[in-house]
Design a protein around this motif. Structure first.
Motif, PDB file in Angstrom:
ATOM      1  N   PHE A   1      -9.672   8.370  -0.309  1.00  0.00           N
ATOM      2  CA  PHE A   1      -9.693   9.668   0.385  1.00  0.00           C
ATOM      3  C   PHE A   1     -10.127   9.452   1.849  1.00  0.00           C
ATOM      4  CE2 PHE A   1     -12.003  14.126   0.033  1.00  0.00           C
ATOM      5  CZ  PHE A   1     -11.078  14.705   0.891  1.00  0.00           C
ATOM      6  N   ARG A   2     -11.160   8.637   2.038  1.00  0.00           N
ATOM      7  CA  ARG A   2     -11.658   8.393   3.400  1.00  0.00           C
ATOM      8  C   ARG A   2     -10.560   7.787   4.277  1.00  0.00           C
ATOM      9  NH1 ARG A   2     -16.892   7.182   0.563  1.00  0.00           N
ATOM     10  NH2 ARG A   2     -16.584   4.961   0.308  1.00  0.00           N
ATOM     11  N   VAL A   3      -9.891   6.775   3.753  1.00  0.00           N
ATOM     12  CA  VAL A   3      -8.856   6.108   4.570  1.00  0.00           C
ATOM     13  C   VAL A   3      -7.648   7.026   4.772  1.00  0.00           C
ATOM     14  CG1 VAL A   3      -7.275   4.133   4.686  1.00  0.00           C
ATOM     15  CG2 VAL A   3      -9.644   3.802   3.939  1.00  0.00           C
ATOM     16  N   ARG A   4      -7.321   7.825   3.755  1.00  0.00           N
ATOM     17  CA  ARG A   4      -6.207   8.791   3.939  1.00  0.00           C
ATOM     18  C   ARG A   4      -6.496   9.717   5.113  1.00  0.00           C
ATOM     19  NH1 ARG A   4      -5.953   9.181  -1.991  1.00  0.00           N
ATOM     20  NH2 ARG A   4      -7.212  11.066  -1.967  1.00  0.00           N
ATOM     21  N   ILE A   5      -7.726  10.210   5.192  1.00  0.00           N
ATOM     22  CA  ILE A   5      -8.067  11.118   6.305  1.00  0.00           C
ATOM     23  C   ILE A   5      -7.903  10.386   7.645  1.00  0.00           C
ATOM     24  CG2 ILE A   5      -9.876  12.489   7.400  1.00  0.00           C
ATOM     25  CD1 ILE A   5     -11.146  12.776   4.552  1.00  0.00           C
ATOM     26  N   ALA A   6      -8.416   9.174   7.718  1.00  0.00           N
ATOM     27  CA  ALA A   6      -8.337   8.425   8.987  1.00  0.00           C
ATOM     28  C   ALA A   6      -6.882   8.184   9.385  1.00  0.00           C
ATOM     29  CB  ALA A   6      -9.085   7.105   8.861  1.00  0.00           C
ATOM     30  N   LEU A   7      -6.048   7.802   8.415  1.00  0.00           N
ATOM     31  CA  LEU A   7      -4.617   7.588   8.720  1.00  0.00           C
ATOM     32  C   LEU A   7      -4.003   8.890   9.234  1.00  0.00           C
ATOM     33  CD1 LEU A   7      -3.587   5.444   5.597  1.00  0.00           C
ATOM     34  CD2 LEU A   7      -3.522   4.653   7.974  1.00  0.00           C
ATOM     35  N   ASN A   8      -4.354  10.004   8.599  1.00  0.00           N
ATOM     36  CA  ASN A   8      -3.799  11.301   9.020  1.00  0.00           C
ATOM     37  C   ASN A   8      -4.274  11.684  10.413  1.00  0.00           C
ATOM     38  OD1 ASN A   8      -2.572  11.488   6.539  1.00  0.00           O
ATOM     39  ND2 ASN A   8      -4.102  12.870   5.656  1.00  0.00           N
ATOM     40  N   LEU A   9      -5.572  11.505  10.672  1.00  0.00           N
ATOM     41  CA  LEU A   9      -6.102  11.870  12.002  1.00  0.00           C
ATOM     42  C   LEU A   9      -5.437  11.039  13.096  1.00  0.00           C
ATOM     43  CD1 LEU A   9      -9.912  12.248  11.183  1.00  0.00           C
ATOM     44  CD2 LEU A   9      -8.424  14.060  12.068  1.00  0.00           C
TER      45      LEU A   9
ATOM     46  N   ASP B   1      -9.580   2.532  13.952  1.00  0.00           N
ATOM     47  CA  ASP B   1     -10.125   3.169  15.159  1.00  0.00           C
ATOM     48  C   ASP B   1     -10.034   2.224  16.363  1.00  0.00           C
ATOM     49  OD1 ASP B   1     -11.215   5.604  16.077  1.00  0.00           O
ATOM     50  OD2 ASP B   1     -13.199   4.692  16.223  1.00  0.00           O
ATOM     51  N   GLU B   2     -10.258   0.938  16.109  1.00  0.00           N
ATOM     52  CA  GLU B   2     -10.198  -0.019  17.226  1.00  0.00           C
ATOM     53  C   GLU B   2      -8.764  -0.290  17.654  1.00  0.00           C
ATOM     54  OE1 GLU B   2     -12.458  -3.540  16.177  1.00  0.00           O
ATOM     55  OE2 GLU B   2     -14.195  -2.298  15.656  1.00  0.00           O
ATOM     56  N   THR B   3      -7.842  -0.273  16.694  1.00  0.00           N
ATOM     57  CA  THR B   3      -6.449  -0.592  17.047  1.00  0.00           C
ATOM     58  C   THR B   3      -5.669   0.642  17.480  1.00  0.00           C
ATOM     59  OG1 THR B   3      -5.893  -0.459  14.685  1.00  0.00           O
ATOM     60  CG2 THR B   3      -6.312  -2.658  15.584  1.00  0.00           C
ATOM     61  N   HIS B   4      -6.143   1.813  17.107  1.00  0.00           N
ATOM     62  CA  HIS B   4      -5.494   3.077  17.500  1.00  0.00           C
ATOM     63  C   HIS B   4      -6.602   4.031  17.949  1.00  0.00           C
ATOM     64  CE1 HIS B   4      -2.716   1.106  14.708  1.00  0.00           C
ATOM     65  NE2 HIS B   4      -1.757   1.667  15.426  1.00  0.00           N
TER      66      HIS B   4
END
Ligand SMILES: N[C@@H](CCC(=O)N[C@@H](CS)C(=O)NCC(=O)O)C(=O)O
Length: 220
Positions: free
Chosen positions: A13-21, A74-77
């Motif tokens: 869930f955490r990574v899904r949110i980050a990918l979406n953001l 976050d570092e790459t995007h």
């Protein structure tokens, strides 16, 4: 990118949110924790720890541990940033995130529950008490950190979502599943509602995934 995920997995869930953001598309590979697919050879080759999630990047690198994956993204995007620009802010956001990801969540994962059940042979009522105890303890700790803090804003840190919100919403989702009253945690509840109103969070919700059991799926 290939993203190994399971609907109910909070770390996924955490990574899904980050990918979406970040607006990053990923090919999703579903790994059924309920069927022990994470313990099968295919997934063990991806992550020998046999835990979700994992992300395989375009150059074939396999990343594990949701917080490490999110910081990599976050570092790459860099846009939008998921960590504050200042060191003190980053320390606060990481601390709030770790309260969930390294303190509360590990006590609730399937391998711990399996041990309580199969090795310690606790009754279901005892197991439920265990889950509730650690869930409430983490909620109380989050509320104590957030309430009245000068840096708490619309979200955990300021007025844009950060890693802390990404971690916090998963924990509150677990609390809701356990029917825990959120009234004693008004700041946590307010921030949870603000975050889940954002599409990037809402479409990442465990009950809105392609592998969510039909009877539980929220229709979007
Ligand atoms: N600290 C890890 C947690 C990984 C983890 O325990 N994932 C759970 C699902 S949320 C899992 O796959 N558990 C398998 C098991 O416990 O057997 C992270 O944040 O990625």
């Amino acid at each position: 990118m290939k993203f190994f995920s399971f609907w109910r997995s909070l770390a996924s869930f955490r990574v899904r949110i980050a990918l979406n953001l970040k607006g990053l598309p990923a090919e999703i590979e579903l790994v059924d924790l309920d069927a022990d697919a994470h313990r099968a050879d295919d997934y063990r080759k991806v992550n020998p720890q046999m835990a979700l999630p994992a992300l395989v990047t375009a150059d074939g690198t396999t990343l594990v541990q949701s917080l490490a994956i999110i910081e990599y993204l976050d570092e790459t995007h860099p846009a939008p940033p998921l960590l504050p620009a200042d060191a003190r802010g980053r320390a606060r956001v990481r601390a709030l995130s770790l309260m969930v990801a390294c303190e509360g969540h590990p006590l609730l994962v399937p391998r711990v529950r399996r041990y309580l059940d199969r090795e310690l042979k606790l009754r279901e009522t005892q197991q439920a008490a265990w889950r509730r105890h650690w869930t409430v303890e983490t909620l109380a700790a989050l509320e104590a950190q957030l309430a009245g803090h000068q840096d708490t804003g619309r979200f955990c840190h300021g007025d844009t979502p950060t890693l802390a919100d990404i971690c916090m919403v998963g924990h509150v989702t677990v609390a809701i599943t356990q029917q825990i009253d959120l009234a004693p945690y008004p700041v946590v509840k307010r921030i949870f509602d603000a975050a889940m109103a954002l599409p990037a969070f809402a479409i990442a919700h465990p009950l809105a995934q392609p592998d969510t059991p039909e009877a539980m799926r929220v229709k979007g």
